[in-house]
Design a protein around this motif. Structure first.
Motif, PDB file in Angstrom:
ATOM      1  N   ILE A 101       0.887  -1.171  -0.121  1.00  0.00           N
ATOM      2  CA  ILE A 101      -0.107  -0.010  -0.089  1.00  0.00           C
ATOM      3  C   ILE A 101       0.890   1.258  -0.099  1.00  0.00           C
ATOM      4  O   ILE A 101       0.337   2.388  -0.186  1.00  0.00           O
ATOM      5  CB  ILE A 101      -1.010  -0.053   1.366  1.00  0.00           C
ATOM      6  N   ALA A 102       2.307   1.189   0.259  1.00  0.00           N
ATOM      7  CA  ALA A 102       3.179   2.353   0.163  1.00  0.00           C
ATOM      8  C   ALA A 102       3.582   2.476  -1.319  1.00  0.00           C
ATOM      9  O   ALA A 102       4.617   3.412  -1.489  1.00  0.00           O
ATOM     10  CB  ALA A 102       4.308   2.241   1.084  1.00  0.00           C
ATOM     11  N   GLY A 103       3.297   1.553  -1.992  1.00  0.00           N
ATOM     12  CA  GLY A 103       3.546   1.777  -3.570  1.00  0.00           C
ATOM     13  C   GLY A 103       2.938   3.014  -4.197  1.00  0.00           C
ATOM     14  O   GLY A 103       1.960   3.632  -3.904  1.00  0.00           O
ATOM     15  N   GLU A 104       3.491   3.491  -5.369  1.00  0.00           N
ATOM     16  CA  GLU A 104       2.916   4.676  -6.088  1.00  0.00           C
ATOM     17  C   GLU A 104       1.644   4.704  -6.368  1.00  0.00           C
ATOM     18  O   GLU A 104       0.544   5.334  -6.278  1.00  0.00           O
ATOM     19  CB  GLU A 104       3.844   5.082  -7.119  1.00  0.00           C
ATOM     20  N   VAL A 105       1.142   3.693  -7.137  1.00  0.00           N
ATOM     21  CA  VAL A 105      -0.284   3.315  -7.737  1.00  0.00           C
ATOM     22  C   VAL A 105      -1.262   3.378  -6.360  1.00  0.00           C
ATOM     23  O   VAL A 105      -2.060   3.930  -6.495  1.00  0.00           O
ATOM     24  CB  VAL A 105      -0.437   2.095  -8.327  1.00  0.00           C
ATOM     25  N   PRO A 106      -0.957   2.314  -5.737  1.00  0.00           N
ATOM     26  CA  PRO A 106      -1.861   2.415  -4.475  1.00  0.00           C
ATOM     27  C   PRO A 106      -2.116   3.436  -3.507  1.00  0.00           C
ATOM     28  O   PRO A 106      -3.163   3.805  -3.124  1.00  0.00           O
ATOM     29  CB  PRO A 106      -1.623   1.128  -3.651  1.00  0.00           C
ATOM     30  N   THR A 107      -0.960   4.175  -3.448  1.00  0.00           N
ATOM     31  CA  THR A 107      -0.992   5.467  -2.380  1.00  0.00           C
ATOM     32  C   THR A 107      -1.909   6.428  -3.034  1.00  0.00           C
ATOM     33  O   THR A 107      -2.586   7.066  -2.509  1.00  0.00           O
ATOM     34  CB  THR A 107       0.457   5.949  -2.356  1.00  0.00           C
ATOM     35  N   LEU A 108      -1.716   6.581  -4.536  1.00  0.00           N
ATOM     36  CA  LEU A 108      -2.375   7.495  -5.244  1.00  0.00           C
ATOM     37  C   LEU A 108      -4.003   7.085  -5.198  1.00  0.00           C
ATOM     38  O   LEU A 108      -5.017   7.952  -4.905  1.00  0.00           O
ATOM     39  CB  LEU A 108      -2.095   7.653  -6.693  1.00  0.00           C
ATOM     40  N   LEU A 109      -4.165   5.860  -5.383  1.00  0.00           N
ATOM     41  CA  LEU A 109      -5.692   5.351  -5.267  1.00  0.00           C
ATOM     42  C   LEU A 109      -6.471   5.803  -3.865  1.00  0.00           C
ATOM     43  O   LEU A 109      -7.316   5.967  -3.724  1.00  0.00           O
ATOM     44  CB  LEU A 109      -5.866   3.658  -5.456  1.00  0.00           C
ATOM     45  N   LYS A 110      -5.453   5.433  -2.970  1.00  0.00           N
ATOM     46  CA  LYS A 110      -5.771   5.648  -1.446  1.00  0.00           C
ATOM     47  C   LYS A 110      -6.221   6.815  -1.246  1.00  0.00           C
ATOM     48  O   LYS A 110      -7.147   7.447  -0.394  1.00  0.00           O
ATOM     49  CB  LYS A 110      -4.726   5.123  -0.543  1.00  0.00           C
ATOM     50  N   GLN A 111      -5.621   8.200  -1.765  1.00  0.00           N
ATOM     51  CA  GLN A 111      -5.817   9.447  -1.899  1.00  0.00           C
ATOM     52  C   GLN A 111      -6.980   9.859  -2.694  1.00  0.00           C
ATOM     53  O   GLN A 111      -7.364  11.079  -2.861  1.00  0.00           O
ATOM     54  CB  GLN A 111      -4.515  10.026  -2.175  1.00  0.00           C
ATOM     55  N   GLY A 112      -7.552   8.841  -3.542  1.00  0.00           N
ATOM     56  CA  GLY A 112      -8.603   9.461  -4.339  1.00  0.00           C
ATOM     57  C   GLY A 112      -8.104  10.011  -5.713  1.00  0.00           C
ATOM     58  O   GLY A 112      -8.899  10.489  -6.404  1.00  0.00           O
ATOM     59  N   LYS A 113      -6.846   9.791  -6.039  1.00  0.00           N
ATOM     60  CA  LYS A 113      -6.183  10.571  -7.207  1.00  0.00           C
ATOM     61  C   LYS A 113      -6.366   9.232  -8.242  1.00  0.00           C
ATOM     62  O   LYS A 113      -5.367   8.822  -8.816  1.00  0.00           O
ATOM     63  CB  LYS A 113      -4.772  10.924  -7.071  1.00  0.00           C
ATOM     64  N   ARG A 114      -7.628   8.938  -8.879  1.00  0.00           N
ATOM     65  CA  ARG A 114      -7.622   7.858 -10.089  1.00  0.00           C
ATOM     66  C   ARG A 114      -6.969   8.173 -11.176  1.00  0.00           C
ATOM     67  O   ARG A 114      -6.202   7.272 -11.817  1.00  0.00           O
ATOM     68  CB  ARG A 114      -9.179   7.659 -10.205  1.00  0.00           C
TER      69      ARG A 114
END
Length: 225
Positions: free
Chosen positions: A133-146
């Protein structure tokens, strides 16, 4: 039933982050019926040779890799985890170059960082997974930045090749946001035509080791226990 292979695994060579020693790790994999196993220690390849030899002794296919940290020591931007797996010997040599670069040119006092330009330079014959979850893609998804997440995923796809980059799903329900990120990751995979892979992010061999792992993480993070 399709066979499962652990592709995100840490040993005690992940300093202050993993508990499993190489021989018990491989022995346990053998006892549980695995015929292949990866080693992806945190920013290092210290255990690669021992792991390779031990796997061959136990008739298990060794997959050499590491958890890389993508970023630049020259910026204040956050770094991101990314799993890198050697596809063959040429890929292993590129892993060595990336690992060495991180420690000699990219160390920021905390992690050996690899910038994307260097990552691209030595990306041949390497399979990449999007990380925890600390990867770039999952981090952005967690932040709502689809949209940003899709752009980052496509960038990694361009770096490694369409067949050599996978979005990583992990079933760790205790990690805040993990299950929501998984659902978004599946939607992203469909939209961007990027394959998915399921991993476990292994740091210890048995559930009774979890308390020791928690203590280890507290020591690493400077928390008194």
């Amino acid at each position: 039933m399709p066979k499962f292979t652990h592709l995100h695994v840490h040993s005690h060579y992940s300093l202050l982050d993993g508990l499993s020693r190489i021989k018990p790790l491989v022995k346990t994999a053998k006892e549980r019926g695995f015929d292949a196993l990866a080693l992806t220690d945190s920013g290092v390849l210290y255990g690669a040779i021992e792991f390779y030899k031990t796997c061959l002794e136990n008739e298990i296919k060794p997959i050499i890799g590491m958890e890389a940290y993508i970023g630049s020591k020259n910026t204040d931007k956050k770094y991101y985890s990314l799993i890198l797996l050697a596809e063959n010997y040429a890929g292993y040599k590129n892993l060595i170059k990336l690992c060495s670069y991180g420690h000699t040119n990219g160390f920021n006092g905390e992690r050996p960082l690899i910038d994307k330009e260097t990552l691209k330079k030595y990306s041949q014959n390497i399979i990449a997974l999007s990380g925890d979850i600390a990867g770039e893609v999952p981090t952005l998804l967690k932040q709502g930045k689809r949209l940003e997440a899709e752009a980052a995923a496509c960038e990694y796809g361009n770096i490694f090749g369409a067949d050599n980059f996978y979005l990583e799903l992990q079933d760790h329900q205790a990690i805040p946001g993990q299950m929501e990120v998984n659902a978004k990751m599946i939607d992203l995979a469909k939209a961007a035509d990027i394959p998915l892979v399921v991993t476990r992010d292994v740091h210890y061999l048995a559930s009774e080791d979890a308390e020791a792992q928690d203590i280890l993480l507290c020591i690493r993070d400077g928390v008194r226990v």
